[in-house]
Design a protein around this motif. Structure first.
Motif, PDB file in Angstrom:
ATOM      1  N   TYR A  30     -25.312  -5.011  14.645  1.00 49.13           N
ATOM      2  CA  TYR A  30     -24.126  -5.037  13.780  1.00 49.13           C
ATOM      3  C   TYR A  30     -23.995  -3.691  13.093  1.00 49.13           C
ATOM      4  CZ  TYR A  30     -23.575  -9.938  14.724  1.00 49.13           C
ATOM      5  OH  TYR A  30     -23.362 -11.122  15.371  1.00 49.13           O
ATOM      6  N   GLU A  31     -22.891  -3.010  13.379  1.00 49.55           N
ATOM      7  CA  GLU A  31     -22.664  -1.649  12.864  1.00 49.55           C
ATOM      8  C   GLU A  31     -21.372  -1.647  12.063  1.00 49.55           C
ATOM      9  OE1 GLU A  31     -23.870   1.544  12.604  1.00 49.55           O
ATOM     10  OE2 GLU A  31     -21.904   1.961  11.728  1.00 49.55           O
ATOM     11  N   LYS A  32     -21.395  -1.016  10.895  1.00 48.88           N
ATOM     12  CA  LYS A  32     -20.210  -1.053  10.035  1.00 48.88           C
ATOM     13  C   LYS A  32     -19.058  -0.156  10.530  1.00 48.88           C
ATOM     14  CE  LYS A  32     -20.844   2.304   6.233  1.00 48.88           C
ATOM     15  NZ  LYS A  32     -19.640   3.059   6.489  1.00 48.88           N
ATOM     16  N   GLY A  38     -24.173   6.555  13.929  1.00 53.03           N
ATOM     17  CA  GLY A  38     -24.568   6.898  12.560  1.00 53.03           C
ATOM     18  C   GLY A  38     -24.470   8.390  12.322  1.00 53.03           C
ATOM     19  N   GLU A  39     -25.553   8.983  11.871  1.00 53.60           N
ATOM     20  CA  GLU A  39     -25.536  10.413  11.524  1.00 53.60           C
ATOM     21  C   GLU A  39     -25.629  11.320  12.754  1.00 53.60           C
ATOM     22  OE1 GLU A  39     -28.617  10.743   8.560  1.00 53.60           O
ATOM     23  OE2 GLU A  39     -27.257  10.070   6.985  1.00 53.60           O
ATOM     24  N   CYS A  40     -25.900  10.753  13.909  1.00 51.16           N
ATOM     25  CA  CYS A  40     -25.902  11.563  15.137  1.00 51.16           C
ATOM     26  C   CYS A  40     -24.471  11.539  15.675  1.00 51.16           C
ATOM     27  CB  CYS A  40     -26.896  10.989  16.148  1.00 51.16           C
ATOM     28  SG  CYS A  40     -27.093  12.063  17.572  1.00 51.16           S
ATOM     29  N   ASN A  52     -21.930  17.420  14.713  1.00 47.26           N
ATOM     30  CA  ASN A  52     -22.568  17.425  13.396  1.00 47.26           C
ATOM     31  C   ASN A  52     -23.983  16.884  13.374  1.00 47.26           C
ATOM     32  OD1 ASN A  52     -22.376  16.232  10.113  1.00 47.26           O
ATOM     33  ND2 ASN A  52     -22.208  18.366  10.672  1.00 47.26           N
ATOM     34  N   CYS A  53     -24.735  17.188  14.414  1.00 47.40           N
ATOM     35  CA  CYS A  53     -26.129  16.777  14.280  1.00 47.40           C
ATOM     36  C   CYS A  53     -27.066  17.738  15.008  1.00 47.40           C
ATOM     37  CB  CYS A  53     -26.332  15.341  14.765  1.00 47.40           C
ATOM     38  SG  CYS A  53     -28.031  14.790  14.600  1.00 47.40           S
ATOM     39  N   ILE A  54     -27.191  17.585  16.314  1.00 46.64           N
ATOM     40  CA  ILE A  54     -28.338  18.187  17.014  1.00 46.64           C
ATOM     41  C   ILE A  54     -28.361  19.723  16.949  1.00 46.64           C
ATOM     42  CG2 ILE A  54     -29.623  18.284  19.183  1.00 46.64           C
ATOM     43  CD1 ILE A  54     -28.229  15.683  19.988  1.00 46.64           C
ATOM     44  N   HIS A  55     -29.279  20.239  16.133  1.00 41.15           N
ATOM     45  CA  HIS A  55     -29.599  21.674  16.170  1.00 41.15           C
ATOM     46  C   HIS A  55     -30.766  21.860  17.131  1.00 41.15           C
ATOM     47  CE1 HIS A  55     -27.172  21.334  12.612  1.00 41.15           C
ATOM     48  NE2 HIS A  55     -27.151  22.647  12.475  1.00 41.15           N
ATOM     49  N   TRP A  56     -31.627  20.856  17.172  1.00 45.70           N
ATOM     50  CA  TRP A  56     -32.646  20.769  18.209  1.00 45.70           C
ATOM     51  C   TRP A  56     -33.072  19.313  18.339  1.00 45.70           C
ATOM     52  CZ3 TRP A  56     -34.139  22.964  13.469  1.00 45.70           C
ATOM     53  CH2 TRP A  56     -35.154  22.327  12.784  1.00 45.70           C
ATOM     54  N   GLY A 460     -35.791   3.386  11.145  1.00 47.09           N
ATOM     55  CA  GLY A 460     -34.905   4.429  10.605  1.00 47.09           C
ATOM     56  C   GLY A 460     -35.668   5.654  10.145  1.00 47.09           C
ATOM     57  N   GLN A 461     -34.893   6.694   9.855  1.00 46.97           N
ATOM     58  CA  GLN A 461     -35.494   7.994   9.539  1.00 46.97           C
ATOM     59  C   GLN A 461     -36.353   7.997   8.270  1.00 46.97           C
ATOM     60  OE1 GLN A 461     -32.462  10.849   8.686  1.00 46.97           O
ATOM     61  NE2 GLN A 461     -31.239   9.444   7.477  1.00 46.97           N
ATOM     62  N   TRP A 462     -36.167   6.991   7.391  1.00 46.24           N
ATOM     63  CA  TRP A 462     -36.909   6.990   6.124  1.00 46.24           C
ATOM     64  C   TRP A 462     -38.327   6.474   6.278  1.00 46.24           C
ATOM     65  CZ3 TRP A 462     -34.741   9.526   2.170  1.00 46.24           C
ATOM     66  CH2 TRP A 462     -33.365   9.745   2.244  1.00 46.24           C
TER      67      TRP A 462
HETATM   68  C1  LIG Z   1     -25.681  18.047   9.889  1.00 47.08           C
HETATM   69  C2  LIG Z   1     -26.865  17.318  10.464  1.00 47.08           C
HETATM   70  C3  LIG Z   1     -27.781  18.001  11.238  1.00 47.08           C
HETATM   71  C4  LIG Z   1     -28.884  17.340  11.761  1.00 47.08           C
HETATM   72  N1  LIG Z   1     -29.701  18.017  12.613  1.00 47.08           N
HETATM   73  C5  LIG Z   1     -30.710  17.368  13.212  1.00 47.08           C
HETATM   74  C6  LIG Z   1     -31.479  18.010  14.219  1.00 47.08           C
HETATM   75  O1  LIG Z   1     -31.203  19.142  14.629  1.00 47.08           O
HETATM   76  N2  LIG Z   1     -32.538  17.344  14.753  1.00 47.08           N
HETATM   77  C7  LIG Z   1     -32.881  16.093  14.334  1.00 47.08           C
HETATM   78  O2  LIG Z   1     -33.870  15.545  14.840  1.00 47.08           O
HETATM   79  N3  LIG Z   1     -32.146  15.442  13.399  1.00 47.08           N
HETATM   80  C8  LIG Z   1     -31.070  16.049  12.849  1.00 47.08           C
HETATM   81  N4  LIG Z   1     -30.290  15.384  11.930  1.00 47.08           N
HETATM   82  C9  LIG Z   1     -30.758  14.097  11.409  1.00 47.08           C
HETATM   83  C10 LIG Z   1     -30.394  12.885  12.274  1.00 47.08           C
HETATM   84  O3  LIG Z   1     -29.030  12.862  12.536  1.00 47.08           O
HETATM   85  C11 LIG Z   1     -30.795  11.618  11.529  1.00 47.08           C
HETATM   86  O4  LIG Z   1     -32.148  11.717  11.123  1.00 47.08           O
HETATM   87  C12 LIG Z   1     -30.675  10.365  12.386  1.00 47.08           C
HETATM   88  O5  LIG Z   1     -29.457  10.338  13.084  1.00 47.08           O
HETATM   89  C13 LIG Z   1     -30.838   9.132  11.497  1.00 47.08           C
HETATM   90  O6  LIG Z   1     -30.753   7.971  12.281  1.00 47.08           O
HETATM   91  P1  LIG Z   1     -30.945   6.533  11.657  1.00 47.08           P
HETATM   92  O7  LIG Z   1     -30.595   5.560  12.714  1.00 47.08           O
HETATM   93  O8  LIG Z   1     -32.271   6.428  11.016  1.00 47.08           O
HETATM   94  O9  LIG Z   1     -29.900   6.441  10.440  1.00 47.08           O
HETATM   95  P2  LIG Z   1     -28.303   6.474  10.431  1.00 47.08           P
HETATM   96  O10 LIG Z   1     -27.810   7.429  11.421  1.00 47.08           O
HETATM   97  O11 LIG Z   1     -27.906   6.629   9.016  1.00 47.08           O
HETATM   98  O12 LIG Z   1     -27.900   5.018  10.940  1.00 47.08           O
HETATM   99  C14 LIG Z   1     -27.719   3.930  10.082  1.00 47.08           C
HETATM  100  C15 LIG Z   1     -26.532   3.142  10.594  1.00 47.08           C
HETATM  101  O13 LIG Z   1     -26.369   1.974   9.788  1.00 47.08           O
HETATM  102  C16 LIG Z   1     -24.978   1.778   9.579  1.00 47.08           C
HETATM  103  N5  LIG Z   1     -24.789   0.962   8.390  1.00 47.08           N
HETATM  104  C17 LIG Z   1     -24.940   1.316   7.091  1.00 47.08           C
HETATM  105  N6  LIG Z   1     -24.664   0.279   6.294  1.00 47.08           N
HETATM  106  C18 LIG Z   1     -24.347  -0.757   7.095  1.00 47.08           C
HETATM  107  C19 LIG Z   1     -23.971  -2.094   6.857  1.00 47.08           C
HETATM  108  N7  LIG Z   1     -23.844  -2.585   5.627  1.00 47.08           N
HETATM  109  N8  LIG Z   1     -23.710  -2.891   7.926  1.00 47.08           N
HETATM  110  C20 LIG Z   1     -23.813  -2.428   9.185  1.00 47.08           C
HETATM  111  N9  LIG Z   1     -24.144  -1.147   9.467  1.00 47.08           N
HETATM  112  C21 LIG Z   1     -24.410  -0.334   8.427  1.00 47.08           C
HETATM  113  C22 LIG Z   1     -24.440   3.182   9.423  1.00 47.08           C
HETATM  114  O14 LIG Z   1     -23.043   3.225   9.607  1.00 47.08           O
HETATM  115  C23 LIG Z   1     -25.219   3.922  10.513  1.00 47.08           C
HETATM  116  O15 LIG Z   1     -24.560   3.871  11.742  1.00 47.08           O
HETATM  117  C24 LIG Z   1     -29.129  15.990  11.449  1.00 47.08           C
HETATM  118  C25 LIG Z   1     -28.184  15.290  10.703  1.00 47.08           C
HETATM  119  C26 LIG Z   1     -27.055  15.935  10.235  1.00 47.08           C
HETATM  120  C27 LIG Z   1     -26.005  15.151   9.505  1.00 47.08           C
END
Ligand SMILES: Cc1cc2nc3c(=O)[nH]c(=O)nc-3n(C[C@H](O)[C@H](O)[C@H](O)COP(=O)(O)OP(=O)(O)OC[C@H]3O[C@@H](n4cnc5c(N)ncnc54)[C@H](O)[C@@H]3O)c2cc1C
Length: 493
Positions: A30-32, A38-40, A52-56, A460-462
């Motif tokens: 379930y994705e909002k 998400g951040e990728c 707006n994400c992958i620098h590497w 997740g990333q945290w």
């Molecule tokens: C500018 C930028 C540059 C980056 N460069 C790099 C890089 O070069 N290399 C690298 O390894 N990483 C990089 N990152 C980091 C990387 O993008 C993140 O660490 C990673 O995408 C996080 O993934 P995640 O799934 O943990 O979290 P998220 O991507 O935050 O995913 C969480 C998901 O949950 C969804 N969500 C939130 N609340 C709800 C809800 N209530 N109900 C349903 N869905 C919900 C969100 O919409 C989102 O899709 C970069 C990020 C940015 C923004």
């Protein structure tokens, strides 16, 4: 068949979904937002694509376990094409320019030519980057499930990492810079990562590039997220987009499922939360469930800052040759609470799919952190719009001053702030990485289980600093392995 419900369709959620299916469970995400990733992420403006994400992408070396994991989720494979970039970044100061090339011999030679009196320190830096090339992110199983043999195996490959920790684990990037006499090399050492970050992080990041294990897949971040989402669906997973979750329902020591914002209830045998933990605890479940390690990091904002940014994207109507990322001095500009006397531009010309022929996208990313987020959040809607426009213009002027050839050829495409990441992903303080490790503080990591709730897991990333794509990826897999272990099944998926 037992059903796993995953909350959040970023890289961690998609990875959890794919591994749940591989483990023989039913899986629904379930994705909002209207699309997964998400951040990728990336988006289009005026015929240009803003990546707006992958620098590497750590894990592009097929010899690594991480590569296998990326392949399993459909992100990359043997046929993936990568950007032909040759450097990490360049730094300019006082009329000089130095570069951290992917070719370490070249970097060493050029830096010593630039500053012969720093030769010893340069050689030491280069040697430790070579050591750090062996750094491995565990991807087979979570570290707490590893046996002695696994540790011995992992240790063999990373025999030199303790040397890197010893030399660069106790100083930050500012202090690393001070070890050099050359003004431009000094500045270079705290250009990419904020000066307060451990020098060790810079060494490991650079080593990822020099080892060939941190390439950029062509077509960018959004395309990679969509490939992973497609793999999940092809395997039989159900992806519900535009479906915000409002609660993970807990009764006694179990979660029974999730409640959506539209009021409907979806039952589950297991729930994996793959949303930002700052949102999970307090919004989706009671804050009392937060693991101790995590609670400590949220409390200590100075010790565990977060990384976010104010960013500006431009269309460049020229075959702008400045390759990749360049940092330079500029007239001071205040963004959030920080004043920047140096900024950088990243040229995306390496991927022709991002811009019409002969043109390119350029981006500036000014690092922001907790206090800056508070600043942006304190503005009214009108003040926010005015501030963004003002700053975008000020940054444009500074870029044109440094690159006069861009005069009249640079057009603003978009600008966004820490608030954007919070709005789009519910990201804590707009952070797009996990907690930063500062000198003297332990790296933040926790298990991804919730004490008192037997069938709820966290990905997740945290889950482990510094976060980023590889941690998101493996944390999704690890959450499924924890479910398997609890069910008494083999964790090898
Ligand atoms: C500018 C930028 C540059 C980056 N460069 C790099 C890089 O070069 N290399 C690298 O390894 N990483 C990089 N990152 C980091 C990387 O993008 C993140 O660490 C990673 O995408 C996080 O993934 P995640 O799934 O943990 O979290 P998220 O991507 O935050 O995913 C969480 C998901 O949950 C969804 N969500 C939130 N609340 C709800 C809800 N209530 N109900 C349903 N869905 C919900 C969100 O919409 C989102 O899709 C970069 C990020 C940015 C923004």
């Amino acid at each position: 068949m037992a059903k796993v419900i995953i909350v959040g369709g970023g890289i961690a959620g998609l990875s959890a979904g794919i591994y749940a299916l591989k483990a023989g469970y039913e899986a629904e995400i379930y994705e909002k937002n209207p699309i997964a990733g998400g951040e990728c992420m990336g988006w289009s403006r005026k015929g240009y694509h803003i990546d707006n994400c992958i620098h590497w992408l750590t894990g592009t070396d097929p010899k690594t376990g991480l590569w296998e994991t990326w392949k399993t989720v459909g992100a990359i494979d043997e046929n993936t094409e990568y950007a032909e970039t040759s450097k990490f970044y360049s730094s300019r100061a006082e009329g000089r320019e130095v570069t951290l090339w992917n070719d370490l011999d070249r970097t060493e030679k050029e830096l010593i030519e630039e500053s012969p009196e720093d030769a010893e320190e340069i050689k030491k830096f280069i040697q430790h980057v070579r050591y750090a090339e062996d750094c491995v992110i565990p991807s087979i199983k979570p570290m707490d499930m590893m046996g002695i043999r696994d540790y011995i195996e992992m240790g063999k490959g990373m025999a030199n990492m303790p040397k890197v920790m010893k030399e660069y684990g106790k100083i930050n990037c500012f202090e690393l810079g001070k070890r050099f006499k050359s003004p431009v090399i000094r500045k270079m050492m705290s250009d990419y990562l904020p000066g307060e970050y451990t020098a060790y992080s810079l060494i490991v990041s650079y080593a990822t590039m020099t080892s060939g294990n941190g390439k950029i897949p062509m077509m960018g971040s959004l395309a990679m997220s969509l490939r992973i989402a497609e793999r999940f669906k092809e395997m039989g997973g159900v992806l519900h987009t535009a479906s915000p979750v409002s609660e993970i329902v807990i009764k006694g020591k179990k979660t029974e499922g999730i409640k959506l914002e539209d009021g409907s209830f979806v039952p589950a045998d297991y729930v994996i939360s793959a949303v930002d933990t700052g949102f999970l605890f307090g919004k989706l479940i009671d804050g009392k469930y937060m693991p101790k390690e995590l609670a400590k990091a949220y409390e200590k904002r100075e010790a565990y800052p977060v990384t976010t940014g104010f960013q500006v994207a431009y269309a460049i109507d020229a075959d702008f040759s400045g390759e990749d990322t360049i940092f330079f001095d500029c007239e001071p500009v205040k963004i959030g609470t920080r004043t920047f006397g140096r900024i950088s531009v990243k040229n995306y010309a390496y991927d022709k799919s991002f811009a019409p022929e002969g043109k390119a996208v350029l981006q500036a990313n000014l690092i922001q952190t907790d206090a800056d987020y508070e600043y942006w959040a304190s503005l009214t809607k009108e003040e926010y719009a005015v501030k963004k426009a003002e700053l975008s213009e000020q940054i444009t002027q500074r870029i044109v001053k440094e690159f006069p050839e861009l005069e009249g050829k640079i057009e603003l495409l978009d600008s966004w702030s820490p608030l954007t990441y919070n709005r789009y992903c519910n990201a804590y303080h707009g952070s797009y990485m996990g907690f930063v490790t500062t000198v003297g503080n332990k790296q933040m990591r926790f298990k991804g289980t919730v004490k008192g709730v037997d069938n709820l897991y966290i990905a997740g990333q945290w889950v482990m600093s510094p976060g980023g794509l590889p941690i998101a990826l493996v944390s999704g897999k690890f959450a499924v392995q924890r479910i398997l272990k609890k069910a008494g099944k083999s964790i090898l998926i």
